[in-house]
Design a protein around this motif. Structure first.
Motif, PDB file in Angstrom:
ATOM      1  N   SER A 196     -59.286   3.195  59.859  1.00 40.06           N
ATOM      2  CA  SER A 196     -59.035   4.577  59.901  1.00 40.06           C
ATOM      3  C   SER A 196     -57.786   4.951  59.253  1.00 40.06           C
ATOM      4  N   GLU A 232     -61.560  -0.287  53.590  1.00 40.25           N
ATOM      5  CA  GLU A 232     -61.803   0.319  54.739  1.00 40.25           C
ATOM      6  C   GLU A 232     -62.018  -0.757  55.800  1.00 40.25           C
ATOM      7  N   LYS A 284     -58.561   6.381  56.050  1.00 41.15           N
ATOM      8  CA  LYS A 284     -59.227   7.711  55.778  1.00 41.15           C
ATOM      9  C   LYS A 284     -58.219   8.904  56.441  1.00 41.15           C
TER      10      LYS A 284
END
Length: 172
Positions: A21, A16, A24
């Motif tokens: 992002s 991450e 995710k």
């Protein structure tokens, strides 16, 4: 020994910082945990709840992989049905409702609120055997379809169908 789910969560957590992002967006989904008290008569924040309008408490949990039991399941769809099956909390296993300040009959359920673009399924093939004090591999065969429709396991689909689901004893 680190299991696959812990390793995957650690990998995603470390990635991450660089992928952020994008990671995710590709692998991140959300589960909805809910507890419904269909026979409870209570007023919460000025709203009255009763048998016609059951009180529901829910929370969201982010996930990057779904952990599915495969023991005694012929295929992944059976595992998914067991994953979203309702647990009836009654008798000695009643739910303590803070709003009513008493134990009540309730229905507990996990559904998929948001599906990720890429779904990772962690098939739980190992279980702890108390007698041997070690992990034992489950060798049950579990088939996987070439195309998997996840719509029936979402919160939206389940809230509209309210189809009967296995009881807690059948979730296995």
């Amino acid at each position: 020994q680190t299991d696959v789910d812990e390793y995957l969560n650690s990998l995603f957590h470390n990635l991450e910082s660089t992928a952020g992002s994008a990671l995710k967006a590709s692998f991140g989904g959300a589960l909805q945990h809910s507890i419904s008290c269909p026979d409870l008569e209570v007023e919460v924040d000025g709203v009255s709840y009763n048998a016609g309008r059951p009180f529901v408490k829910s929370r969201l949990e982010q996930f990057s992989a779904l952990q599915l039991d495969v023991k005694h399941k012929q295929d992944i769809t059976q595992s998914l049905l067991a994953f979203v099956a309702a647990d009836i909390l009654d008798a000695d296993n009643r739910y303590y409702c803070e709003e009513a300040d008493k134990k009540v009959d309730a229905v507990k359920r996990v559904t998929i609120e948001t599906l990720p673009h890429t779904l990772v399924l962690h098939l739980k093939r190992f279980e702890f055997h108390v007698e041997y004090q070690q992990l034992v591999k489950n060798h049950d065969y579990c088939s996987f379809p070439t195309r998997l429709d996840m719509a029936p396991y979402t919160a939206q689909a389940i809230s509209h169908t309210r189809a009967p689901s296995p009881t807690a004893g059948e979730r296995g």
